[in-house]
Design a protein around this motif. Sequence first.
Motif, short mmCIF file in Angstrom:
data_model
loop_
_atom_site.label_atom_id
_atom_site.label_comp_id
_atom_site.label_asym_id
_atom_site.label_seq_id
_atom_site.Cartn_x
_atom_site.Cartn_y
_atom_site.Cartn_z
N LEU A 1 0.83 -1.20 0.00
CA LEU A 1 0.00 0.00 0.00
C LEU A 1 0.87 1.25 0.00
CD1 LEU A 1 -2.92 1.15 0.23
CD2 LEU A 1 -2.59 1.13 2.70
N THR A 2 1.92 1.26 0.80
CA THR A 2 2.83 2.40 0.86
C THR A 2 3.51 2.63 -0.49
OG1 THR A 2 3.21 1.93 3.20
CG2 THR A 2 4.81 3.36 2.11
N GLU A 3 3.90 1.55 -1.17
CA GLU A 3 4.50 1.69 -2.50
C GLU A 3 3.51 2.28 -3.49
OE1 GLU A 3 5.90 -2.20 -3.57
OE2 GLU A 3 7.44 -2.20 -2.00
N VAL A 4 2.27 1.84 -3.45
CA VAL A 4 1.26 2.34 -4.37
C VAL A 4 0.96 3.81 -4.06
CG1 VAL A 4 -1.14 2.11 -5.15
CG2 VAL A 4 0.26 0.08 -4.81
N VAL A 5 0.91 4.19 -2.77
CA VAL A 5 0.72 5.60 -2.41
C VAL A 5 1.83 6.45 -3.03
CG1 VAL A 5 0.81 7.27 -0.51
CG2 VAL A 5 -0.61 5.24 -0.29
N GLY A 6 3.06 5.96 -2.93
CA GLY A 6 4.20 6.68 -3.51
C GLY A 6 4.07 6.86 -5.01
N SER A 7 3.69 5.79 -5.71
CA SER A 7 3.58 5.89 -7.17
C SER A 7 2.39 6.76 -7.58
CB SER A 7 3.49 4.51 -7.81
OG SER A 7 2.30 3.86 -7.45
N VAL A 8 1.28 6.69 -6.85
CA VAL A 8 0.12 7.54 -7.15
C VAL A 8 0.47 9.00 -6.89
CG1 VAL A 8 -2.22 8.15 -6.39
CG2 VAL A 8 -1.63 5.76 -6.82
N LEU A 9 1.17 9.26 -5.81
CA LEU A 9 1.59 10.63 -5.50
C LEU A 9 2.54 11.16 -6.58
CD1 LEU A 9 1.42 12.96 -3.49
CD2 LEU A 9 3.31 11.91 -2.23
N HIS A 10 3.49 10.34 -7.00
CA HIS A 10 4.42 10.73 -8.06
C HIS A 10 3.66 11.04 -9.35
CE1 HIS A 10 8.03 10.83 -10.48
NE2 HIS A 10 7.48 9.94 -11.30
N ASN B 1 -2.52 15.91 -11.40
CA ASN B 1 -3.82 15.33 -11.06
C ASN B 1 -4.05 15.45 -9.56
OD1 ASN B 1 -4.24 14.47 -13.70
ND2 ASN B 1 -3.35 12.46 -13.32
N SER B 2 -5.26 15.20 -9.16
CA SER B 2 -5.53 15.17 -7.73
C SER B 2 -5.75 13.73 -7.30
CB SER B 2 -6.77 16.01 -7.41
OG SER B 2 -7.90 15.49 -8.07
N SER B 3 -5.46 13.47 -6.03
CA SER B 3 -5.69 12.16 -5.45
C SER B 3 -5.89 12.35 -3.95
CB SER B 3 -4.51 11.22 -5.73
OG SER B 3 -3.34 11.74 -5.17
N GLY B 4 -6.35 11.30 -3.31
CA GLY B 4 -6.58 11.40 -1.88
C GLY B 4 -6.27 10.08 -1.19
N PHE B 5 -6.01 10.15 0.10
CA PHE B 5 -5.74 8.96 0.90
C PHE B 5 -6.65 9.01 2.12
CE2 PHE B 5 -3.45 6.69 4.28
CZ PHE B 5 -3.32 5.46 3.66
N LEU B 6 -7.43 7.98 2.31
CA LEU B 6 -8.30 7.87 3.48
C LEU B 6 -7.79 6.78 4.39
CD1 LEU B 6 -11.80 7.78 1.71
CD2 LEU B 6 -10.68 9.77 2.72
N LEU B 7 -7.88 7.01 5.67
CA LEU B 7 -7.57 5.98 6.64
C LEU B 7 -8.87 5.63 7.35
CD1 LEU B 7 -5.06 4.49 7.55
CD2 LEU B 7 -4.78 6.15 9.38
N VAL B 8 -9.32 4.40 7.16
CA VAL B 8 -10.59 3.93 7.71
C VAL B 8 -10.28 3.01 8.87
CG1 VAL B 8 -12.72 2.68 7.20
CG2 VAL B 8 -11.64 4.05 5.42
N ALA B 9 -10.81 3.31 10.05
CA ALA B 9 -10.52 2.51 11.24
C ALA B 9 -11.81 1.99 11.87
CB ALA B 9 -9.77 3.36 12.26
N ASN C 1 -6.57 -2.68 12.76
CA ASN C 1 -7.96 -2.27 12.62
C ASN C 1 -8.14 -1.14 11.60
OD1 ASN C 1 -6.72 -0.24 14.14
ND2 ASN C 1 -8.61 0.20 15.27
N LYS C 2 -7.13 -0.91 10.76
CA LYS C 2 -7.18 0.22 9.83
C LYS C 2 -6.96 -0.22 8.39
CE LYS C 2 -5.41 3.60 13.14
NZ LYS C 2 -5.11 2.73 14.26
N PHE C 3 -7.70 0.43 7.50
CA PHE C 3 -7.55 0.23 6.07
C PHE C 3 -7.15 1.56 5.44
CE2 PHE C 3 -10.41 -3.15 7.29
CZ PHE C 3 -9.91 -4.24 6.58
N GLY C 4 -6.31 1.49 4.44
CA GLY C 4 -5.95 2.67 3.67
C GLY C 4 -6.65 2.61 2.32
N VAL C 5 -7.25 3.73 1.93
CA VAL C 5 -7.94 3.82 0.65
C VAL C 5 -7.31 4.94 -0.16
CG1 VAL C 5 -10.17 4.11 -0.49
CG2 VAL C 5 -10.09 3.09 1.79
N ILE C 6 -6.83 4.61 -1.34
CA ILE C 6 -6.24 5.61 -2.23
C ILE C 6 -7.27 5.94 -3.30
CG2 ILE C 6 -4.33 6.12 -3.80
CD1 ILE C 6 -2.82 3.77 -2.41
N LEU C 7 -7.62 7.21 -3.35
CA LEU C 7 -8.61 7.68 -4.35
C LEU C 7 -7.90 8.56 -5.36
CD1 LEU C 7 -11.37 8.71 -1.79
CD2 LEU C 7 -11.23 6.58 -3.08
#
Length: 195
Positions: A122-131, A138-146, A189-195
Amino acid sequence: LIWSPHAAAIFGLVDAGALASGRSYAQKIEDGLSRADAIHQADQNDPGGGVAYQVQYAVKRDGSDETIWLEDTGRWFAGPDGRPARAHGIVRVVTARHERDSKLLKLAHFDALTGEMNRTCLTEVVGSVLHEAIRFRNSSGFLLVAIDNLGRLNEAYGFDVSEQVLAQLAKRIRSRLRGKDHLGRFSGNKFGVIL
């Protein structure tokens, strides 16, 4: 191609003559590069002692749906024109090792409980999406769902129920994602969502 006597049994053939040419053998390959492809795509020249090759591929046994994975290892030798002319090697069945390696690779990238990406992936994908977002503006977002109070759920109903809740939450989030969105398990107990 010249095969040892037990090759027909491995491939489920009555006669190994069906594998007499490299072309007929390559047609049996279901997944992966053939030996010929691996040799011809090599960027090495034969200095006189041959060039080592190793390739893995899947072959479907004749008369069944069973797929076996093979490892083909050997050396190829160039002809007078410098191009590959012949190869000498060993083909062995590595189906169990391939299945084990595939499972380990999956566990290295995906959470065993939910089937979603693990934190590292997930951290690798966040990095590539941010790059990509910065590069293409473009715009993107990261949600942390707990899930709050998961510990209380564990105490009241046990770990099995808590794991079922986590798995169901992952399925529900997954069902709401769009094509380019990503989901991963960030922590217990947490999920990361990349939008």
